[in-house]
Design an enzyme around this catalytic site. Structure first.
Site, PDB file in Angstrom:
ATOM      1  N   ASP A 209      34.425  41.154  41.217  1.00  0.00           N
ATOM      2  CA  ASP A 209      32.993  41.240  41.642  1.00  0.00           C
ATOM      3  C   ASP A 209      32.180  40.597  42.701  1.00  0.00           C
ATOM      4  OD1 ASP A 209      35.596  43.749  41.922  1.00  0.00           O
ATOM      5  OD2 ASP A 209      35.349  43.302  44.198  1.00  0.00           O
TER       6      ASP A 209
ATOM      7  N   ARG B 274      30.172  48.025  51.243  1.00  0.00           N
ATOM      8  CA  ARG B 274      30.545  48.042  49.777  1.00  0.00           C
ATOM      9  C   ARG B 274      29.972  48.059  48.543  1.00  0.00           C
ATOM     10  NH1 ARG B 274      36.708  47.485  48.452  1.00  0.00           N
ATOM     11  NH2 ARG B 274      36.175  48.751  46.593  1.00  0.00           N
TER      12      ARG B 274
HETATM   13  O1  MRU Z   1      38.049  48.053  44.513  1.00  0.00           O
HETATM   14  P1  MRU Z   1      38.799  46.683  45.065  1.00  0.00           P
HETATM   15  O2  MRU Z   1      40.359  46.881  45.373  1.00  0.00           O
HETATM   16  O3  MRU Z   1      38.287  45.572  46.614  1.00  0.00           O
HETATM   17  O4  MRU Z   1      38.429  46.080  43.852  1.00  0.00           O
HETATM   18  C1  MRU Z   1      39.186  44.377  43.529  1.00  0.00           C
HETATM   19  C2  MRU Z   1      39.073  44.011  42.195  1.00  0.00           C
HETATM   20  O5  MRU Z   1      38.501  44.947  41.253  1.00  0.00           O
HETATM   21  C3  MRU Z   1      39.415  42.652  42.169  1.00  0.00           C
HETATM   22  O6  MRU Z   1      39.826  42.222  40.959  1.00  0.00           O
HETATM   23  C4  MRU Z   1      38.036  41.854  42.442  1.00  0.00           C
HETATM   24  O7  MRU Z   1      37.681  41.947  43.720  1.00  0.00           O
HETATM   25  C5  MRU Z   1      38.553  39.413  42.381  1.00  0.00           C
HETATM   26  S1  MRU Z   1      39.302  39.978  43.420  1.00  0.00           S
HETATM   27  C6  MRU Z   1      39.527  38.634  43.936  1.00  0.00           C
END
Ligand code: MRU
Length: 372
Positions: A243, A90
């Protein structure tokens, strides 16, 4: 976190060694199932298919992926291949690179025979560190919720959140939800507006699930409702996760976060972003131009999965057949729309100076505000 009265983390070492176990988040909230990951390929697949997701948990899982890789084959060559396989899973959450780099640099100087034990120890340390980090974010952010509560005695504090930045996105506690859990545990009356978070519905499926498990009052809303609620004074503050946060405080989070920040700005609602130190990318300044935005398979948008009355899970198509769909998974909220960052070292302005005041060592080697 507790599920049906039992304490869980999102990832733990399997008792027979050489593998980890995780909660399969693709099945929540309908099924609670534990998945065993016992090869580099299985770990990479779990991250890319979002069996595990959320920036800190992606990092922790990748760290265990390298530990498993070292159990498979501790050679330099396998270390490099496994790093690459896991790194490609990712692109947006920088915690992935942070965790992989931490293990690779720790393992690089060791003889292959020493690597497996060292890698498992480092991965475990990353998990312990994440739990403590998130607990501190909770401490730092609970004060902000308590301050709102003090301004409206007897009333409920209304928080809006997007996506899932709770214990399911981390090893435990969460980032954006940690302050809410802590304030709730201290007796503050809190209610959370939970954005459903299309297309994968992390809000409806995961945030609602964990808030419910913790006993926090909440209401799931369609993603487009937040602006309306803010116009009508029904949101006291927003708290979201991130992220990747650049050195000047731009924050990248689940698609739709930016629109919530714009609505919050227009309605003078404070917009907070909670993050662990591992989510800061000191190599980047301009989040809009520099952060890689993941584009996922369009079927996540064109199809939806849910539970039928007989309890079985089913996937249905919701888009006119043949219509193209684009699935951008993240967006960037510029720092000027962020009221403050809630970190494991305290609350600071969303700016280079703000971050540098809490992380002076890291900031020294970073892009400063005036650099290109
Ligand atoms: O695609 P995801 O479900 O991995 O995205 C998660 C998010 O965008 C969260 O808000 C982010 O990772 C912060 S988590 C502590």
């Amino acid at each position: 976190m507790r599920i049906d009265g039992k304490a869980y983390r999102t990832i733990w070492e399997a008792q027979d060694g050489g593998a980890v176990e995780v909660i399969d988040q693709t099945l929540l909230p309908h099924r609670f199932a534990v998945r065993r990951l016992d090869s580099t390929a299985a770990v990479a697949d779990a991250i890319s298919s979002m069996v595990v997701r959320g920036a800190p948990l992606i990092g922790a899982t990748a760290a265990y992926g390298l530990a498993i890789a070292m159990t498979e084959d501790a050679s330099d060559r396998h270390l490099a291949t496994a790093y690459d396989t896991l790194y490609r899973t990712r692109p947006t959450a920088v915690n992935l690179r942070w965790a992989l780099d931490r293990l690779r640099s720790g393992l690089g100087g060791l003889a292959p025979s020493q690597r497996p034990a060292a890698a498992w120890a480092m991965a475990a340390e990353i998990c312990e560190d994440d739990v403590e980090t998130c607990r501190r974010i909770g401490e730092a952010g609970a004060g902000l919720i308590e301050a709102v509560a003090a301004r409206k005695p007897g009333e409920t504090v209304q928080v809006l959140t997007h996506c899932n930045a709770g214990w399911l996105a981390t090893v435990d506690w969460g980032t954006a939800l940690a302050p809410i859990y802590m304030a709730h545990d201290r007796g503050v009356k809190v209610h959370v507006w939970v954005d459903e978070t299309r297309p994968r519905n992390q809000g409806a499926s995961l945030t609602a699930f964990e808030l419910g498990a913790h006993g926090v009052a909440h209401t799931v809303i369609a993603d487009n409702v937040g602006g309306h609620l803010m116009q009508h004074g029904k949101v006291d503050l927003c708290i979201v996760g991130t992220d990747r946060t650049t050195s000047r405080g731009d924050v990248c989070n689940k698609i739709g976060t930016y629109l919530k920040a714009l609505a919050a700005h227009a309605n003078a609602v404070p917009f907070y972003v909670a993050l662990p130190h591992s989510t800061i990318d000191w190599t980047l300044r301009d989040g809009v131009r520099e952060i890689p935005i993941e584009e996922r398979d369009a079927t996540e948008l064109t199809h939806m999965t849910g539970r039928l009355p007989d309890g079985s899970l089913a996937t249905v198509e919701i888009v006119a057949p043949g219509s193209p769909a684009a699935n951008f998974a993240f967006d960037v909220t510029p720092a000027h729309l962020v009221t403050a960052l809630i970190t494991d070292r305290g609350v600071c302005a969303a700016s280079f100076e703000g971050l540098a005041s809490l992380f002076p060592d890291e900031a020294r080697g970073a892009h400063g505000p005036g650099e290109s």
